[in-house]
Structures are given as structure tokens and as C-alpha cells.
Design a protein around this motif. Structure first.
Motif, PDB file in Angstrom:
ATOM      1  N   ALA A   6     -10.362  13.221  24.361  1.00  0.00           N
ATOM      2  CA  ALA A   6      -9.002  13.397  24.220  1.00  0.00           C
ATOM      3  C   ALA A   6      -8.387  13.326  23.090  1.00  0.00           C
ATOM      4  O   ALA A   6      -7.511  13.745  22.888  1.00  0.00           O
ATOM      5  CB  ALA A   6      -8.558  12.611  25.559  1.00  0.00           C
ATOM      6  N   LEU A   7      -8.821  12.044  22.543  1.00  0.00           N
ATOM      7  CA  LEU A   7      -7.921  11.676  21.012  1.00  0.00           C
ATOM      8  C   LEU A   7      -8.935  11.820  20.042  1.00  0.00           C
ATOM      9  O   LEU A   7     -10.099  10.938  19.867  1.00  0.00           O
ATOM     10  CB  LEU A   7      -7.602  10.148  21.365  1.00  0.00           C
ATOM     11  N   ALA A   8      -8.643  12.191  18.904  1.00  0.00           N
ATOM     12  CA  ALA A   8      -9.490  12.139  17.657  1.00  0.00           C
ATOM     13  C   ALA A   8      -8.789  11.409  16.718  1.00  0.00           C
ATOM     14  O   ALA A   8      -7.657  11.878  16.537  1.00  0.00           O
ATOM     15  CB  ALA A   8      -9.945  13.587  17.254  1.00  0.00           C
ATOM     16  N   VAL A  37     -21.815  14.218   9.268  1.00  0.00           N
ATOM     17  CA  VAL A  37     -20.789  13.485   9.380  1.00  0.00           C
ATOM     18  C   VAL A  37     -20.003  14.199  10.707  1.00  0.00           C
ATOM     19  O   VAL A  37     -19.299  13.799  11.317  1.00  0.00           O
ATOM     20  CB  VAL A  37     -19.998  12.966   8.071  1.00  0.00           C
ATOM     21  N   VAL A  38     -19.705  15.630  10.114  1.00  0.00           N
ATOM     22  CA  VAL A  38     -18.752  16.487  10.851  1.00  0.00           C
ATOM     23  C   VAL A  38     -19.500  16.543  12.410  1.00  0.00           C
ATOM     24  O   VAL A  38     -18.901  16.300  13.324  1.00  0.00           O
ATOM     25  CB  VAL A  38     -18.429  17.843  10.389  1.00  0.00           C
ATOM     26  N   LEU A  39     -20.767  16.729  12.414  1.00  0.00           N
ATOM     27  CA  LEU A  39     -21.589  16.538  13.943  1.00  0.00           C
ATOM     28  C   LEU A  39     -21.176  15.285  14.649  1.00  0.00           C
ATOM     29  O   LEU A  39     -21.601  15.285  15.778  1.00  0.00           O
ATOM     30  CB  LEU A  39     -23.031  16.791  13.636  1.00  0.00           C
ATOM     31  N   MET A  40     -20.938  14.188  13.812  1.00  0.00           N
ATOM     32  CA  MET A  40     -20.550  12.813  14.540  1.00  0.00           C
ATOM     33  C   MET A  40     -19.360  13.083  15.478  1.00  0.00           C
ATOM     34  O   MET A  40     -19.368  12.500  16.570  1.00  0.00           O
ATOM     35  CB  MET A  40     -20.532  11.688  13.720  1.00  0.00           C
ATOM     36  N   GLY A  41     -18.706  13.975  15.211  1.00  0.00           N
ATOM     37  CA  GLY A  41     -17.471  14.165  15.989  1.00  0.00           C
ATOM     38  C   GLY A  41     -17.729  14.923  17.269  1.00  0.00           C
ATOM     39  O   GLY A  41     -17.017  15.020  18.439  1.00  0.00           O
ATOM     40  N   ARG A  42     -18.815  15.520  17.394  1.00  0.00           N
ATOM     41  CA  ARG A  42     -19.543  15.932  18.567  1.00  0.00           C
ATOM     42  C   ARG A  42     -20.066  14.926  19.801  1.00  0.00           C
ATOM     43  O   ARG A  42     -20.176  15.193  20.833  1.00  0.00           O
ATOM     44  CB  ARG A  42     -20.767  17.097  18.512  1.00  0.00           C
ATOM     45  N   ALA A  79     -22.314  24.938  16.316  1.00  0.00           N
ATOM     46  CA  ALA A  79     -21.377  25.978  16.043  1.00  0.00           C
ATOM     47  C   ALA A  79     -19.847  25.378  15.787  1.00  0.00           C
ATOM     48  O   ALA A  79     -18.975  26.113  14.750  1.00  0.00           O
ATOM     49  CB  ALA A  79     -21.312  26.783  17.273  1.00  0.00           C
ATOM     50  N   ALA A  80     -19.574  24.343  16.865  1.00  0.00           N
ATOM     51  CA  ALA A  80     -18.398  23.458  16.625  1.00  0.00           C
ATOM     52  C   ALA A  80     -17.909  22.966  15.148  1.00  0.00           C
ATOM     53  O   ALA A  80     -16.878  23.107  14.491  1.00  0.00           O
ATOM     54  CB  ALA A  80     -17.955  22.865  17.679  1.00  0.00           C
ATOM     55  N   ALA A  81     -19.078  22.419  14.639  1.00  0.00           N
ATOM     56  CA  ALA A  81     -18.938  21.784  13.445  1.00  0.00           C
ATOM     57  C   ALA A  81     -18.816  22.541  12.281  1.00  0.00           C
ATOM     58  O   ALA A  81     -18.104  22.342  11.255  1.00  0.00           O
ATOM     59  CB  ALA A  81     -20.322  20.983  13.023  1.00  0.00           C
ATOM     60  N   ARG A  82     -19.829  23.552  12.353  1.00  0.00           N
ATOM     61  CA  ARG A  82     -19.365  24.856  11.005  1.00  0.00           C
ATOM     62  C   ARG A  82     -18.010  25.472  11.319  1.00  0.00           C
ATOM     63  O   ARG A  82     -17.622  25.700  10.049  1.00  0.00           O
ATOM     64  CB  ARG A  82     -20.429  25.749  11.377  1.00  0.00           C
ATOM     65  N   ALA A  83     -17.630  25.501  12.549  1.00  0.00           N
ATOM     66  CA  ALA A  83     -16.258  26.383  12.559  1.00  0.00           C
ATOM     67  C   ALA A  83     -15.103  25.211  11.908  1.00  0.00           C
ATOM     68  O   ALA A  83     -14.125  25.761  11.245  1.00  0.00           O
ATOM     69  CB  ALA A  83     -16.018  26.678  14.007  1.00  0.00           C
ATOM     70  N   ALA A  84     -15.453  23.940  12.345  1.00  0.00           N
ATOM     71  CA  ALA A  84     -14.535  23.132  11.809  1.00  0.00           C
ATOM     72  C   ALA A  84     -14.438  23.006  10.250  1.00  0.00           C
ATOM     73  O   ALA A  84     -13.519  22.964   9.746  1.00  0.00           O
ATOM     74  CB  ALA A  84     -14.521  21.739  12.414  1.00  0.00           C
ATOM     75  N   VAL A 133     -13.711  16.049   5.168  1.00  0.00           N
ATOM     76  CA  VAL A 133     -14.879  15.889   5.883  1.00  0.00           C
ATOM     77  C   VAL A 133     -14.593  15.230   7.094  1.00  0.00           C
ATOM     78  O   VAL A 133     -14.822  15.642   8.288  1.00  0.00           O
ATOM     79  CB  VAL A 133     -15.959  15.359   5.141  1.00  0.00           C
ATOM     80  N   MET A 134     -13.556  14.061   6.920  1.00  0.00           N
ATOM     81  CA  MET A 134     -13.415  13.446   8.171  1.00  0.00           C
ATOM     82  C   MET A 134     -12.557  14.221   9.021  1.00  0.00           C
ATOM     83  O   MET A 134     -12.273  13.912  10.284  1.00  0.00           O
ATOM     84  CB  MET A 134     -12.809  12.031   7.662  1.00  0.00           C
ATOM     85  N   PHE A 135     -11.588  14.834   8.378  1.00  0.00           N
ATOM     86  CA  PHE A 135     -10.412  15.639   9.147  1.00  0.00           C
ATOM     87  C   PHE A 135     -11.414  16.818   9.933  1.00  0.00           C
ATOM     88  O   PHE A 135     -11.206  17.015  10.919  1.00  0.00           O
ATOM     89  CB  PHE A 135      -9.458  16.348   8.174  1.00  0.00           C
ATOM     90  N   ALA A 136     -12.369  17.540   9.274  1.00  0.00           N
ATOM     91  CA  ALA A 136     -13.440  18.481   9.956  1.00  0.00           C
ATOM     92  C   ALA A 136     -13.814  17.670  10.790  1.00  0.00           C
ATOM     93  O   ALA A 136     -13.931  18.426  12.199  1.00  0.00           O
ATOM     94  CB  ALA A 136     -14.047  18.995   8.919  1.00  0.00           C
ATOM     95  N   ARG A 137     -14.384  16.541  10.976  1.00  0.00           N
ATOM     96  CA  ARG A 137     -15.110  15.687  11.866  1.00  0.00           C
ATOM     97  C   ARG A 137     -14.117  15.779  13.287  1.00  0.00           C
ATOM     98  O   ARG A 137     -14.428  15.700  14.464  1.00  0.00           O
ATOM     99  CB  ARG A 137     -15.563  14.479  11.603  1.00  0.00           C
ATOM    100  N   ALA A 138     -12.843  15.388  12.907  1.00  0.00           N
ATOM    101  CA  ALA A 138     -11.752  15.339  14.149  1.00  0.00           C
ATOM    102  C   ALA A 138     -11.506  16.484  14.726  1.00  0.00           C
ATOM    103  O   ALA A 138     -11.234  16.858  15.980  1.00  0.00           O
ATOM    104  CB  ALA A 138     -10.584  14.797  13.718  1.00  0.00           C
ATOM    105  N   LEU A 139     -11.614  17.660  13.949  1.00  0.00           N
ATOM    106  CA  LEU A 139     -11.286  19.183  14.584  1.00  0.00           C
ATOM    107  C   LEU A 139     -12.535  19.407  15.616  1.00  0.00           C
ATOM    108  O   LEU A 139     -12.529  19.862  16.601  1.00  0.00           O
ATOM    109  CB  LEU A 139     -11.405  20.013  13.525  1.00  0.00           C
TER     110      LEU A 139
END
Lengths: 339, 261
Positions: free
Chosen positions: B81-83, B100-105, B121-126, B151-157
Motif C-alpha cells: 500500500a505504501l512505498a 535494486v529496482v526489483l527489490m521493490g517487487r 516487466a514492472a521493474a523495467r517499466a518503472a 533508482v530508489m524512486f524507480a524502486r518505489a514505482l
């Protein structure tokens, strides 16, 4: 490097080959010269009887297996400590956790000699020693907001000094000092390894390894720091408790058969991270296999380098690991990892 | 993404040792809006984000998501719910930007296993959304502060949250990247997410945010549209600085501090 299924299996298959090669090397080497064919015959069962088969199967194989288990335990513990403490210098020996385990083991031996419960109490006692030391390390050096490398390493140095002193004291009181038994515990070696506790060691390693493998992704996230990991959905406290138990089991297992073998948990994770990257879902199993192969080779060298006399394997790992540690220390000097 | 849950702070108070850091903070963030949180250093902005993600427990009040206290959420449910995007992150090991972006998943994935095609797909789109596709294989340790922030922002997306909680997301960024990042936030919000953005840049906050919350010494001094919050008298009370408020050509207020008071 992206961790795909094919890369995962390719790397681990290569590492398994490395383990097999190291084991073969170890079975071939020894005071009695055996040929390739004789070892092959013993391993495959074609020549199951005779003195050659006995040497391979009853002397060299148990020791090779033990070296594998000890190397894997120490190497995986190093990886887990380095992730949880966010510090590439963390290693069970350097942090004093191995020292704590040895103290536990010696305490069990000293008291056990009086109480009469023998060597079987040593692995559980070493586990408790490792657990208590890790817990103290967290309390004293801290683990949350900012852990400085120096703080952590100084605490480890003091733990080690204290553990060594306490081991010598206990052993002297209990009269275990005869026959340089204590010396061998303190430097780390496999020549006096008791195969009667191999079951304990395998069990402890299996439990610790399974927990570390299952929590591979959590290890990745813990490297961001406790709070960022929690914000990404990791139940940080619960996972860290499990990992703490896992490392204590593995260190306890290794120390109770081999004593203080140093730096394996530093050397192997560092090399593997250079080649494989930092993803713990691959790093943990690779460290288990790599650590196993490494200690098998080190022990083969220790057994044979001086002809008839054996070197303690801890001397070999320290000769490799000491300089590497200094190099890493210099590289990471003054660096404080904030979350 | 369409959602109907809102994020509400109700009478939140936090003490750190003897110091009262937040006192009776109440406001909400609705889906489809960007709320800016402004205030002097130490006014409690970052603390409030920590309370929202439950890495810091409040001493009083509660945080509600869709009317339910977040105390009852699992860590993973809360992370879906919250990133958050932290102020700065340094890693001791050479993870690649994509890793690092994939960690957001992580909150969407089972405990154990490799990344699935949908995660990739979600990480690459972000990463594409932030314009950092070319960082994919680069080590996070070799990136500059601003690049790491992207990069950290993309992780949150990639986390695909209902709310983005951003702590000074543009502090290391040049003008171009500030606008790109805030544009990405706006697109997510238009698609149904909500955002709470901590910023020291009052001008940018006024332009980007639908509402502002002004904190001073742990208390909410003003909440409302930027034009109402950025009043000379209010700012003087909150920051202790006299300032002129002028109107930019697009109608948004601009704060021009007076150098001597």
C-alpha cells in the motif's frame, strides 16, 4: 547481473563440479601414494576391499566430507553476517563468534569430563556459545542505525582475546592441556576431528543452510538497512532472529569438529561476490559449495605440504585470509554505512 | 490503478526520549492528490513518514488506511500500500540498478524464489518511466547521488503502491530530473494513487502539490491549497523568516525570503 533460472542452475552446477574436483584431489593426496585408478575403484565400489579402499573410504573420505561441511558452514555464516551487519569484513572468526562457540565447546568438554556425558555435548554447547556471542555482539557493537566497522571489529578482537583466555583457563582447570589438544582447538584443524559427531554437524549445517536459503531475498533487502527492509515488507525482527539462530548453528557445527578455522567466511563470499554479484539467492548456495571446496583443498594442502607432518588447516586459511582481511579493511576504512 | 482508500493521520504524537517530535498531527491524503509536507529542519516531517510505514511506533493517535488502523496490517500488506523513497541510500555491496529496482517487487512476491516475468516487466517499466533504462546493469555503488535517487524512486514505482511517500525526492537532482520525477509522480496520481511529498523547495511544492501541510515544531500549522498555506504571516511563524509572496506567471505562489529581517 540478473539472476535468471538458467544462470542460477549454470552457476550452481559449475560449483558442484568444483566440489567434486576438490574431493577427488583430496582423495588422491596423502602419505600413501594411490593411483587415479585405485581411488576410482574404491569410490565406485569396484575394489571395495583391500588396504587402498580402506585408505580412501575410511580415512580420506570422512575427513574430506568433514572439511566440506565445515567449509560450507563457515562460508555461509560469513555471507549471512556480512548481510545482516551490512559489513563486508564480518566473518564468524573475526567477529569472535567462533571464539564464543569454542568456549562453549571447551566448557562442555571440561564439565562433561566430570559429568561423564562425553563429546556429544560439544556441538550443542558450541551452538549456545555462538548464539550468546552473536547476541552480545549485537548489544555491544549495535546493529541498528549506524554500525561503524571499527566498532564491530574492535568488539570482535576483544571477544576473541577473552574467549582464548577463558578456553585456556578452563582447559587448565579441567586438565585438558595434555597432548596439545587445546592448541589444536585454538588454531583450527581437522586431524583430530571426531566423526562420531558428524551427524550433529550435518544436522546443524542443514538447518542453518535451509534457513539462509529460504531467506535469501530478505538478506538482499536487509542490506538496505532494517527500516528500508521493513518498508519493503520484510518482517525484519523475525527474520533476523531466524538468521541469528542459523549462523549460530552453522558456526557451532564447524567449531565443534574443527576448532577455530579462520577467514573462510571472509575469503569465499568476497571472491564469489566479485564473480557472481551480490544477490543472496545465488550467493548463499554458491558460498556453501565454494566454502566446502575451498576447505577441502586447504585441508589437503595441510595434510601433505610438509610430508609426514600435518599442518593445522587453520594456519593455511589464516595465511590466505589475513592479507585479504587487511586489504578489505584498507578498502573500506572509515566507511560507515548508514541506512 | 484505481483505488478508494485514503491515508489518514489522526492525532499522531511521537516522543523521542524527552523530546516531543510530533504533537496531535491530523490530516489525510486522498487517492488522486499530491500532498506536500513542508516545514523547518527537525519539524517532524521524516518522523511522520516513519510512523506511516510503522518503522516507528507513535505514542498517541493512529494512522488509518481506508479507515483501518495500519497496526493490523502485515508488513507485506503495508508495503503493497505504501512505498517510501528515503533521502539517500548507500549500499555496501555491488547490486546492479535493476536488482535494486526489483527489490521493490518484494512485497508482491512469495518469500522464496527468483523474480517472475511480471516482476521484471514492472521493474523495467518503472526504470523507463524515470528514464534510467541505461543504468540497468550498472553497479549502484558507481552511481552519483542523484542517479541513486532516481533508482530508489524507480524502486518505489515498481512497488506499485497506493501511496508514494517521498522524502526530499529531488534533493540531489538537477532541474531536468526534478521535473521528470515530479511528472512521474503526477502520472501515478492521475492514475489513482496518492502521494505525500516532503520538500524544502516551497516553490516547487506549490506548483506540484494539490495541498500543503505546514509543520512547525511537530505541530500542523496550516493545511490547505498552496495559495492559502504560503502566506507571509504563516511562514514567518513557521520558519521565523520574513518573506514576500509573489505570484508566478502561472498563478502559483512563489516565496521570496528577505535576507535581513
Amino acid at each position: 547481473m540478473l539472476l535468471t533460472r538458467s544462470r542460477f542452475f549454470f552457476v550452481l552446477s559449475a560449483m558442484v563440479l568444483l566440489v567434486v574436483a576438490s574431493a577427488w584431489f583430496s582423495l588422491l593426496l596423502g602419505p600413501s601414494e594411490l593411483s587415479f585408478a585405485q581411488v576410482w575403484g574404491a569410490v565406485t565400489g569396484a575394489e571395495a576391499a583391500g588396504p587402498e579402499a580402506d585408505i580412501v573410504l575410511r580415512i580420506r573420505w570422512p575427513r574430506t566430507l568433514l572439511a566440506m561441511l565445515v567449509g560450507a558452514s563457515l562460508s555461509v555464516s560469513g555471507v549471512v553476517f556480512q548481510a545482516m551487519l551490512r559489513n563486508p569484513l564480518a566473518d564468524p572468526f573475526v567477529l569472535g563468534v567462533s571464539g564464543g562457540a569454542a568456549l562453549g565447546g571447551i566448557a562442555a568438554l571440561s564439565l562433561g569430563a566430570a559429568a561423564g556425558f562425553g563429546y556429544n555435548a560439544v556441538p550443542p554447547a558450541a551452538f549456545v556459545g555462538a548464539l550468546v556471542t552473536t547476541f552480545l555482539l549485537y548489544v555491544i557493537a549495535g546493529s541498528g542505525e549506524r554500525v561503524s566497522a571499527n566498532n564491530l571489529l574492535l568488539t570482535g578482537v576483544v571477544f576473541n582475546a577473552f574467549a582464548s583466555a577463558a578456553i585456556v583457563f578452563l582447559a587448565s582447570v579441567a586438565g585438558l592441556t595434555e597432548g596439545s589438544q587445546i592448541f589444536l582447538w585454538l588454531i583450527g584443524n581437522l586431524s583430530a576431528a571426531r566423526s562420531d559427531v558428524a551427524g550433529w554437524v550435518a544436522l546443524f549445517l542443514a538447518l542453518g543452510l535451509v534457513a539462509s536459503l529460504l531467506l535469501g531475498r530478505s538478506l538482499n533487502l536487509l542490506i538496505l538497512g532494517d527500516e528500508p527492509a521493513a518498508q519493503l515488507g520484510v518482517a525484519t525482527e523475525a527474520h533476523k532472529r531466524v538468521l541469528l539462530l542459523a549462523t549460530s548453528l552453522m558456526v557451532g557445527a564447524a567449531v565443534s569438529v574443527a576448532g577455530l578455522v579462520g577467514f573462510v567466511g571472509l575469503i569465499i563470499p568476497h571472491l564469489l561476490r566479485l564473480v557472481l554479484g551480490a544477490d543472496h539467492r545465488l550467493l548463499v548456495p554458491a558460498a556453501a559449495l565454494g566454502g566446502g571446496a575451498f576447505l577441502v583443498v586447504c585441508d589437503s594442502v595441510a595434510r601433505t605440504a610438509l610430508g609426514g607432518r600435518e599442518l593445522p588447516v587453520g594456519a593455511i586459511t589464516a595465511l590466505v585470509g589475513g592479507p585479504l582481511f587487511l586489504y578489505l579493511l584498507r578498502k573500506h576504512q572509515q566507511r560507515v554505512f548508514a541506512p | 490503478m484505481t483505488q478508494t482508500r485514503s491515508l489518514e493521520f489522526r492525532d499522531v504524537s511521537v516522543r523521542l526520549g524527552a523530546r516531543s517530535v510530533l504533537r496531535g498531527v491530523s490530516f489525510d491524503v486522498k487517492p488522486g492528490e499530491i500532498v506536500g509536507m513542508v516545514g523547518h529542519n527537525g519539524s517532524g516531517k521524516t518522523t511522520l513518514l516513519r510512523v506511516a510505514t510503522r518503522v516507528l511506533r507513535q505514542d498517541g493517535g493512529e494512522v488509518l488506511l481506508g479507515g483501518e488502523s495500519i497496526a493490523g496490517f502485515s508488513r507485506a500488506a503495508l508495503a503493497r500500500a505504501l512505498a517510501t523513497v528515503p533521502q539517500d541510500t548507500q549500499l555496501p555491496y555491488p547490486f546492479t540498478a535493476l536488482e535494486v529496482v526489483l527489490m521493490g517487487r518484494a512485497p508482491h512476491q512469495p518469500l522464496f524464489g527468483l523474480d517472475r516475468p511480471e516482476d521484471l516487466a514492472a521493474a523495467r517499466a518503472a526504470m523507463a518511466e524515470v528514464g534510467i533504462e541505461e543504468f540497468e546493469a550498472r553497479s549502484i555503488q558507481k552511481l552519483s547521488g542523484g542517479e541513486r535517487q532516481l533508482v530508489m524512486f524507480a524502486r518505489a514505482l515498481a512497488q506499485e503502491p497506493e501511496f508514494l511517500l517521498l522524502d526530499e525526492p529531488t534533493s540531489f537532482l538537477d532541474l531536468r530530473h526534478r521535473i521528470d520525477l515530479l511528472g512521474a509522480v503526477r502520472r501515478r496520481v492521475d492514475a489513482g494513487a496518492g502521494a505525500l511529498v516532503v520538500s524544502h523547495d516551497l516553490g516547487l511544492a506549490a506548483r506540484v502539490c494539490d495541498r500543503l501541510v505546514l509543520l512547525s515544531h511537530g505541530e500542523v500549522v496550516a493545511v490547505g491549497p498552496p495559495g492559502e498555506v504560503l502566506e507571509a504571516s504563516v511562514l514567518e511563524r513557521a520558519f521565523g523568516v520574513a518573506a514576500d509572496i509573489v505570484t508566478a506567471p502561472d498563478g502559483s505562489p512563489l516565496v521570496v525570503p528577505r535576507l535581513s529581517s
